[in-house]
Design a protein around this motif. Structure first.
Motif, PDB file in Angstrom:
ATOM      1  N   MET A 143       1.036  -1.865  -0.155  1.00  0.00           N
ATOM      2  CA  MET A 143       0.177   0.241  -0.081  1.00  0.00           C
ATOM      3  C   MET A 143       0.862   1.788   0.335  1.00  0.00           C
ATOM      4  N   THR A 144       1.909   0.970   0.787  1.00  0.00           N
ATOM      5  CA  THR A 144       3.426   2.444   0.583  1.00  0.00           C
ATOM      6  C   THR A 144       3.206   2.565  -0.479  1.00  0.00           C
ATOM      7  N   ARG A 145       3.567   1.167  -1.250  1.00  0.00           N
ATOM      8  CA  ARG A 145       4.211   2.078  -2.556  1.00  0.00           C
ATOM      9  C   ARG A 145       3.492   2.544  -3.375  1.00  0.00           C
ATOM     10  N   ILE A 146       1.980   2.289  -3.925  1.00  0.00           N
ATOM     11  CA  ILE A 146       1.047   2.583  -4.408  1.00  0.00           C
ATOM     12  C   ILE A 146       0.317   4.296  -3.697  1.00  0.00           C
ATOM     13  N   ALA A 147       0.816   4.722  -2.607  1.00  0.00           N
ATOM     14  CA  ALA A 147       0.904   5.891  -2.262  1.00  0.00           C
ATOM     15  C   ALA A 147       1.996   6.532  -2.270  1.00  0.00           C
ATOM     16  N   SER A 148       3.142   6.085  -2.500  1.00  0.00           N
ATOM     17  CA  SER A 148       3.921   6.358  -2.710  1.00  0.00           C
ATOM     18  C   SER A 148       4.805   7.181  -4.296  1.00  0.00           C
ATOM     19  N   LEU A 149       3.976   6.064  -4.834  1.00  0.00           N
ATOM     20  CA  LEU A 149       3.386   6.093  -7.117  1.00  0.00           C
ATOM     21  C   LEU A 149       3.000   7.480  -7.388  1.00  0.00           C
ATOM     22  N   SER A 150       1.184   7.393  -6.354  1.00  0.00           N
ATOM     23  CA  SER A 150       0.673   7.939  -6.297  1.00  0.00           C
ATOM     24  C   SER A 150       1.390   9.653  -6.387  1.00  0.00           C
ATOM     25  N   ALA A 151       1.744  10.157  -5.674  1.00  0.00           N
ATOM     26  CA  ALA A 151       2.542  11.119  -5.346  1.00  0.00           C
ATOM     27  C   ALA A 151       3.696  11.455  -5.732  1.00  0.00           C
ATOM     28  N   ILE A 152       4.121  10.486  -6.231  1.00  0.00           N
ATOM     29  CA  ILE A 152       5.063  11.178  -6.947  1.00  0.00           C
ATOM     30  C   ILE A 152       4.543  11.757  -9.136  1.00  0.00           C
ATOM     31  N   LEU A 153       3.424  10.725  -9.080  1.00  0.00           N
ATOM     32  CA  LEU A 153       2.815  10.893 -10.507  1.00  0.00           C
ATOM     33  C   LEU A 153       1.932  12.500 -10.166  1.00  0.00           C
ATOM     34  N   ALA A 154       1.530  12.683  -9.247  1.00  0.00           N
ATOM     35  CA  ALA A 154       0.314  13.746  -8.708  1.00  0.00           C
ATOM     36  C   ALA A 154       2.041  15.201  -9.357  1.00  0.00           C
ATOM     37  N   ALA A 155       2.907  14.715  -7.705  1.00  0.00           N
ATOM     38  CA  ALA A 155       4.115  16.314  -8.197  1.00  0.00           C
ATOM     39  C   ALA A 155       4.390  16.538  -9.767  1.00  0.00           C
ATOM     40  N   ALA A 156       5.226  15.899 -10.451  1.00  0.00           N
ATOM     41  CA  ALA A 156       5.273  15.390 -11.777  1.00  0.00           C
ATOM     42  C   ALA A 156       4.265  16.455 -12.893  1.00  0.00           C
ATOM     43  N   ALA A 157       2.942  16.070 -12.480  1.00  0.00           N
ATOM     44  CA  ALA A 157       2.165  16.241 -12.872  1.00  0.00           C
ATOM     45  C   ALA A 157       2.017  17.735 -12.964  1.00  0.00           C
ATOM     46  N   LEU A 158       2.374  18.516 -11.765  1.00  0.00           N
ATOM     47  CA  LEU A 158       1.789  19.346 -11.274  1.00  0.00           C
ATOM     48  C   LEU A 158       3.406  20.795 -11.650  1.00  0.00           C
ATOM     49  N   LEU A 159       4.289  19.567 -11.983  1.00  0.00           N
ATOM     50  CA  LEU A 159       4.920  20.555 -12.126  1.00  0.00           C
ATOM     51  C   LEU A 159       5.281  21.038 -13.713  1.00  0.00           C
ATOM     52  N   SER A 160       4.612  20.118 -14.001  1.00  0.00           N
ATOM     53  CA  SER A 160       5.027  19.939 -15.351  1.00  0.00           C
ATOM     54  C   SER A 160       3.833  20.911 -16.384  1.00  0.00           C
ATOM     55  N   ALA A 161       3.091  21.465 -15.767  1.00  0.00           N
ATOM     56  CA  ALA A 161       1.777  22.015 -16.129  1.00  0.00           C
ATOM     57  C   ALA A 161       2.127  22.955 -17.260  1.00  0.00           C
ATOM     58  N   CYS A 162       1.146  23.094 -18.189  1.00  0.00           N
ATOM     59  CA  CYS A 162       1.460  24.166 -19.508  1.00  0.00           C
ATOM     60  C   CYS A 162       0.351  25.642 -19.141  1.00  0.00           C
ATOM     61  N   VAL A 163       1.269  26.620 -19.244  1.00  0.00           N
ATOM     62  CA  VAL A 163       1.334  28.328 -19.359  1.00  0.00           C
ATOM     63  C   VAL A 163       0.969  28.122 -20.739  1.00  0.00           C
ATOM     64  N   PHE A 164      -1.176  29.127 -20.270  1.00  0.00           N
ATOM     65  CA  PHE A 164      -0.838  29.581 -21.786  1.00  0.00           C
ATOM     66  C   PHE A 164      -1.298  31.144 -21.472  1.00  0.00           C
ATOM     67  N   ALA A 165      -0.082  31.486 -23.118  1.00  0.00           N
ATOM     68  CA  ALA A 165       0.157  33.240 -23.183  1.00  0.00           C
ATOM     69  C   ALA A 165      -0.840  33.753 -24.389  1.00  0.00           C
ATOM     70  N   PRO A 166      -1.365  34.643 -24.104  1.00  0.00           N
ATOM     71  CA  PRO A 166      -2.349  35.315 -25.472  1.00  0.00           C
ATOM     72  C   PRO A 166      -1.286  35.368 -26.561  1.00  0.00           C
TER      73      PRO A 166
END
Length: 62
Positions: free
Chosen positions: A1-24
């Motif tokens: 269970m801790t591996r799933i939580a760790s993997l989820s946390a890593i994937l969530a952090a990667a998704a948040l850090l790779s967010a796109c920025v939209f400019a006009p």
């Protein structure tokens, strides 16, 4: 269970850090016209040789 939580946390952090920025989109023709008009106003206000900086929205004198 801790591996799933760790993997989820890593994937969530990667998704948040790779967010796109939209400019006009940049409209160079409108900006060029605005800078030209502001440059003319700067010359009229400051005088030739006394203009420090000109942008599309403002200018400054020396």
């Amino acid at each position: 269970m801790t591996r799933i939580a760790s993997l989820s946390a890593i994937l969530a952090a990667a998704a948040l850090l790779s967010a796109c920025v939209f400019a006009p989109p940049v409209t160079t023709s409108t900006d060029t016209n605005a800078v030209t008009k502001m440059g003319e106003q700067a010359l009229a206000t400051c005088g030739a040789g006394n203009v420090k900086e000109v942008s599309a929205k403002s200018f400054s004198c020396k």
